[in-house]
Motif scaffolding. Sequence first.
Motif, PDB file in Angstrom:
ATOM      1  N   GLN A   1     -29.238   4.363 -18.931  1.00  0.00           N
ATOM      2  CA  GLN A   1     -28.374   3.028 -19.087  1.00  0.00           C
ATOM      3  C   GLN A   1     -27.074   3.136 -18.219  1.00  0.00           C
ATOM      4  O   GLN A   1     -26.640   2.289 -18.034  1.00  0.00           O
ATOM      5  CB  GLN A   1     -28.260   3.013 -20.477  1.00  0.00           C
ATOM      6  CG  GLN A   1     -29.487   2.881 -21.341  1.00  0.00           C
ATOM      7  CD  GLN A   1     -29.236   2.793 -22.678  1.00  0.00           C
ATOM      8  OE1 GLN A   1     -28.147   2.807 -23.255  1.00  0.00           O
ATOM      9  NE2 GLN A   1     -30.291   3.244 -23.495  1.00  0.00           N
TER      10      GLN A   1
ATOM     11  N   ASP B   1     -21.971  11.620 -31.374  1.00  0.00           N
ATOM     12  CA  ASP B   1     -22.921  10.386 -31.690  1.00  0.00           C
ATOM     13  C   ASP B   1     -22.662   9.668 -30.301  1.00  0.00           C
ATOM     14  O   ASP B   1     -21.920   8.816 -30.298  1.00  0.00           O
ATOM     15  CB  ASP B   1     -22.379   9.432 -32.696  1.00  0.00           C
ATOM     16  CG  ASP B   1     -23.279   8.192 -33.018  1.00  0.00           C
ATOM     17  OD1 ASP B   1     -24.304   7.953 -31.917  1.00  0.00           O
ATOM     18  OD2 ASP B   1     -23.101   7.525 -33.802  1.00  0.00           O
TER      19      ASP B   1
ATOM     20  N   HIS C   1     -24.756   7.888 -28.814  1.00  0.00           N
ATOM     21  CA  HIS C   1     -24.949   6.284 -28.528  1.00  0.00           C
ATOM     22  C   HIS C   1     -24.052   5.270 -29.339  1.00  0.00           C
ATOM     23  O   HIS C   1     -24.275   4.217 -29.243  1.00  0.00           O
ATOM     24  CB  HIS C   1     -26.398   6.071 -29.331  1.00  0.00           C
ATOM     25  CG  HIS C   1     -27.578   6.980 -28.371  1.00  0.00           C
ATOM     26  ND1 HIS C   1     -27.864   6.459 -27.085  1.00  0.00           N
ATOM     27  CD2 HIS C   1     -28.323   7.769 -28.535  1.00  0.00           C
ATOM     28  CE1 HIS C   1     -28.769   7.348 -26.519  1.00  0.00           C
ATOM     29  NE2 HIS C   1     -29.134   8.089 -27.636  1.00  0.00           N
TER      30      HIS C   1
ATOM     31  N   ARG D   1     -19.590   6.659 -27.281  1.00  0.00           N
ATOM     32  CA  ARG D   1     -20.402   6.533 -25.991  1.00  0.00           C
ATOM     33  C   ARG D   1     -19.508   6.696 -24.812  1.00  0.00           C
ATOM     34  O   ARG D   1     -19.920   7.215 -23.775  1.00  0.00           O
ATOM     35  CB  ARG D   1     -21.476   5.280 -26.123  1.00  0.00           C
ATOM     36  CG  ARG D   1     -22.342   5.086 -24.873  1.00  0.00           C
ATOM     37  CD  ARG D   1     -23.054   3.873 -25.056  1.00  0.00           C
ATOM     38  NE  ARG D   1     -24.006   3.556 -24.074  1.00  0.00           N
ATOM     39  CZ  ARG D   1     -23.973   3.152 -22.950  1.00  0.00           C
ATOM     40  NH1 ARG D   1     -22.412   2.993 -22.538  1.00  0.00           N
ATOM     41  NH2 ARG D   1     -24.855   2.967 -21.813  1.00  0.00           N
TER      42      ARG D   1
ATOM     43  N   ASP E   1     -30.202  12.947 -26.279  1.00  0.00           N
ATOM     44  CA  ASP E   1     -29.343  11.804 -26.325  1.00  0.00           C
ATOM     45  C   ASP E   1     -28.668  11.186 -24.977  1.00  0.00           C
ATOM     46  O   ASP E   1     -28.670  10.327 -24.918  1.00  0.00           O
ATOM     47  CB  ASP E   1     -28.363  11.760 -27.501  1.00  0.00           C
ATOM     48  CG  ASP E   1     -29.048  11.721 -28.962  1.00  0.00           C
ATOM     49  OD1 ASP E   1     -30.171  11.319 -29.072  1.00  0.00           O
ATOM     50  OD2 ASP E   1     -28.489  12.348 -29.869  1.00  0.00           O
TER      51      ASP E   1
ATOM     52  N   ASP F   1     -30.890   9.609 -22.605  1.00  0.00           N
ATOM     53  CA  ASP F   1     -30.932   7.989 -22.825  1.00  0.00           C
ATOM     54  C   ASP F   1     -30.038   7.346 -22.347  1.00  0.00           C
ATOM     55  O   ASP F   1     -30.149   6.511 -21.777  1.00  0.00           O
ATOM     56  CB  ASP F   1     -31.205   7.840 -24.341  1.00  0.00           C
ATOM     57  CG  ASP F   1     -32.599   8.509 -24.929  1.00  0.00           C
ATOM     58  OD1 ASP F   1     -33.511   8.476 -24.129  1.00  0.00           O
ATOM     59  OD2 ASP F   1     -32.452   8.547 -26.109  1.00  0.00           O
ATOM     60  N   VAL F   2     -28.530   8.115 -22.503  1.00  0.00           N
ATOM     61  CA  VAL F   2     -27.403   7.331 -21.962  1.00  0.00           C
ATOM     62  C   VAL F   2     -27.329   7.443 -20.563  1.00  0.00           C
ATOM     63  O   VAL F   2     -27.039   6.324 -19.788  1.00  0.00           O
ATOM     64  CB  VAL F   2     -26.116   8.093 -22.522  1.00  0.00           C
ATOM     65  CG1 VAL F   2     -24.833   7.655 -21.689  1.00  0.00           C
ATOM     66  CG2 VAL F   2     -25.975   8.069 -23.876  1.00  0.00           C
TER      67      VAL F   2
END
Length: 443
Positions: free
Chosen positions: A224, A188, A190, A194, A217, A220-221
């Motif tokens: 950011q 996981d 997110h 993380r 995923d 996406d990390v």
Amino acid sequence: MPHDTELPVIIIGAGPVGLAAAAHLHERGQQPLVLEAGPTVGAAVRQWGHTRLFSPWRYNIDDAARRLLESSTWQAPDPDQLPTGHELVQEYLFPLAEALGEVVRTRTQVLAVSRSGIDKTRSTSRADTPLVVRVRSSDGHIEDLLARSVLDASGTWHQPNPLGQSGLPTPGEDLARAHGLISHPLPDVHGPERDRFAHRHVLVVGAGHSAANTLLDLADVADQAPGTRISWAIRGNEVTKVYGGEAHDELAARGALGTRLRRLVESGVINLHTQFMIQSFDSTPTGLTVFADTVGGPTQLAVDVLVPATGFRPDLNMLSELRLELDPAVEAPRQLGPLIDPEFHSCGSVKPHGERVLAHPEPGFYLVGMKSYGRAPTFLLATGYEQVRSIAAALAGDRAAADDVHLDLPETGVCSANFGQPATLQEAPVALPLSATGCCSSP
């Protein structure tokens, strides 16, 4: 099989297929008993519960389970919505277990399955002797439970394939795991984990939909968390099949997954390494060096963490006292093995099959669900539901219904990422065993 119908049919594993088996047996007036090692039903699913399935609810609910649930106050989810693993457990498996009642026992680990009073070598009266399931409860108490029949639906989630190209752990792999440099499948990224991935160099190994989901995923990390680097290693030489049917896939979520992944690779957000044969690992408590053979010669890649997405294999240790007949290649029931061999089949080309194909020389014992597919990544959740429907019919004496196997699925672009490589590099897509219209493994 034993004729004592007062004995229960014991089901090992309270995942979707195990609970579906109990629903079918209950519907036919049989006595099921479901044994789950975890603290709740769907324990394995909860470990990847953050992942969203690419098949909507309409394909994820077994027919007998639905009929049982609809006799209560259960409200069916929107059939067109895509559930996460957590939603599958909360909105389907928990209510189903409650509807089944006391036949579901959690925190009960199965240690072994045998015949009552006789070992594997004894043939006399074997078919008329009850099966025995040895279990250990959470307080350490061990007891033997007698059964008329046993269905092993315990899955393969807890036994991932090693990263070595020979089906063996790569030199240095065990130490890297001990240092925490190799994660579990489908982390996981997110959520609580993380910090393990953000601002770090992450290597994902594998060529299936679980790898694809982790890569998306991580992208996406990376948006950011500047400095997050993503590498992807596969043993094959191209990734077209991982991208799947894209716009031509009837399951829009799966098609979109492939399209987005392709664009991330083409833009350089994901650094793809093809024909990447891992030879060894060198690890410290803070970093991992991966040594590999590539088409350009030996190379090494320094990373902070590695995510394995290389598939799973069945744990057969607890079945060592049973007379099993397994395919030598994929470790599925012998008659099923050639039908699912991933070198020749994707999930879309596997024929429906039931009790006769799943039978072993051990009367009354069956491998079902993901575990029935052994090392093959071509399992469909809908296939598992049909397996247990057929077996329940056979145990109830309805031979015609047991033999009337069928499976209706929508047209899809690509069911699995099959590069014609050894099974250790092929992996079931997202949702593991839980996508009713896509291959899995996934639990």
